[in-house]
Write an enzyme that holds these catalytic residues in place. Structure first.
Site, PDB file in Angstrom:
ATOM      1  N   ASP A   1     -40.087 -24.552  22.015  1.00  0.00           N
ATOM      2  CA  ASP A   1     -38.735 -24.403  22.555  1.00  0.00           C
ATOM      3  C   ASP A   1     -37.817 -25.565  22.172  1.00  0.00           C
ATOM      4  O   ASP A   1     -38.144 -26.730  22.393  1.00  0.00           O
ATOM      5  CB  ASP A   1     -38.840 -24.313  24.083  1.00  0.00           C
ATOM      6  CG  ASP A   1     -37.589 -23.777  24.744  1.00  0.00           C
ATOM      7  OD1 ASP A   1     -36.490 -24.205  24.362  1.00  0.00           O
ATOM      8  OD2 ASP A   1     -37.711 -22.930  25.642  1.00  0.00           O
TER       9      ASP A   1
ATOM     10  N   SER B   1     -32.992 -21.500  22.643  1.00  0.00           N
ATOM     11  CA  SER B   1     -33.765 -20.643  23.533  1.00  0.00           C
ATOM     12  C   SER B   1     -32.967 -19.391  23.912  1.00  0.00           C
ATOM     13  O   SER B   1     -32.602 -18.612  23.043  1.00  0.00           O
ATOM     14  CB  SER B   1     -34.194 -21.445  24.763  1.00  0.00           C
ATOM     15  OG  SER B   1     -35.252 -20.815  25.440  1.00  0.00           O
TER      16      SER B   1
END
Length: 333
Positions: free
Chosen positions: A195, A41
């Site tokens: 994610d 991320s």
């Protein structure tokens, strides 16, 4: 002064990733240069920019001038208010498009002339170290962790030709907040990629235990580690929002990373812990992952948290001591 090599792993954390940049600045200032890089991320964003050659000072300029609200790019439905956002979640599995981020990040990469993974080859023949950068994403269609770019082979993609910006976009796709990235494999099956923090927000294991490694791996961490466990992938169909949210929940609960942050392996001892609480006139304030209203003053304070944490870490760091304690390596004379 001769540069000292390190590998580095960066944790995810959205806006909190500003603290990672401060830590990078202190590490560079101390004479270290980055070799292999990995992240999830926001950590993938920092690692990606370092992998193509951005120095810490330039990273500070970038994070200091970002308008995070632009990352909240809305499609046609999203502009219709709450009903439109709900419709977007129902039909597209996320509110924001993610296109602005990918174009913005891709533009930064173009400045260096390195936009594909084939542009950042290391020359190492081992598959796990073939590329200077590795990022973590979550394939919720198969309920498994995805390491990019090498994991792309199973989809039928050539990792060398795959855009770095696209991979990082996958890694930072906060579920429901951003639309997932859809990848179609060689069998025509659609995979929804979100994610990487769902499965491994701090993948320090990814660059671990290389045989006869002569330099350390530093971890750059924003939150407390959590022990996780991984099971084999289990394909499930995704045909509607209920399937999507069910798969997401199942992935989070049932397919966690089998590697864990370990005291015995020395993971804590090689981790730079970066506080995400800053001090202000009204008292302490914790910076949240999606706090897109962060002010320039708050940005600087979070940056300084990272900078000071790394300086403190380096004052007591000894690779030789670490190896003797955690890898049983003999002392160097």
């Amino acid at each position: 002064m001769e540069k000292k090599k390190i590998d580095a792993v960066f944790e995810g954390g959205g806006v909190k990733g500003i603290g990672l940049v401060g830590a990078v600045a202190a590490v560079e200032e101390a004479g270290y240069e980055f070799e292999n890089l990995a992240g999830t991320s926001a950590g993938a964003i920092v690692a990606g920019l370092l992998a193509v050659g951005y120095p810490a000072q330039r990273l500070k300029e970038i994070v200091g001038t970002i308008d995070y609200h632009k990352f909240q790019d809305k499609g046609t439905l999203d502009r219709l208010g709450i009903p439109g956002m709900l419709a977007s979640i129902v039909t597209e599995y996320g509110i924001y498009e993610g296109k602005f981020f990918e174009e913005w990040f891709g533009g930064l990469l173009k400045e260096t002339g390195k936009t594909k993974f084939g542009d950042i080859l290391t020359g190492d023949p081992r598959e796990e170290y073939k590329y200077k950068l590795q990022v973590i994403a979550s394939d919720i269609s198969d309920r498994k962790l995805l390491v990019l770019p090498r994991g792309l082979k199973s989809f039928g993609f050539d990792p060398d030709e795959f855009p770095i910006a696209r991979a990082v976009r996958m890694s930072m796709s906060i579920p429901v907040f951003f639309e997932p990235v859809k990848l179609v494999d060689v069998n025509g099956r659609v995979h929804y990629i979100v994610d990487g923090g769902m499965l491994s927000n701090y993948p320090i294991w990814l660059l671990d235990d290389r045989e006869n490694c002569t330099w350390p791996t530093f971890g750059f961490k924003l939150v407390e580690p959590a022990e996780q466990k991984l099971k084999e992938g289990e394909p499930i169909p995704i045909h509607n929002p209920v399937d999507f949210l069910s798969a997401m929940l199942g992935t989070m609960m049932g397919a966690h990373d089998s590697y864990h942050i370990s005291v015995s392996k020395g993971d804590y001892a090689r981790t730079i812990g970066i506080p995400t609480v800053i001090k202000g006139a009204a008292g302490d304030k914790e910076i949240k992952t999606t706090y897109f209203d962060i002010t320039p003053e708050e940005t600087e304070k979070l940056y300084q948290n990272g900078y000071q944490s790394a300086r403190d870490f380096l004052t007591q760091w000894s690779f030789e001591d670490w190896k003797r304690k955690f890898r049983n390596a003999p002392a160097t004379i």
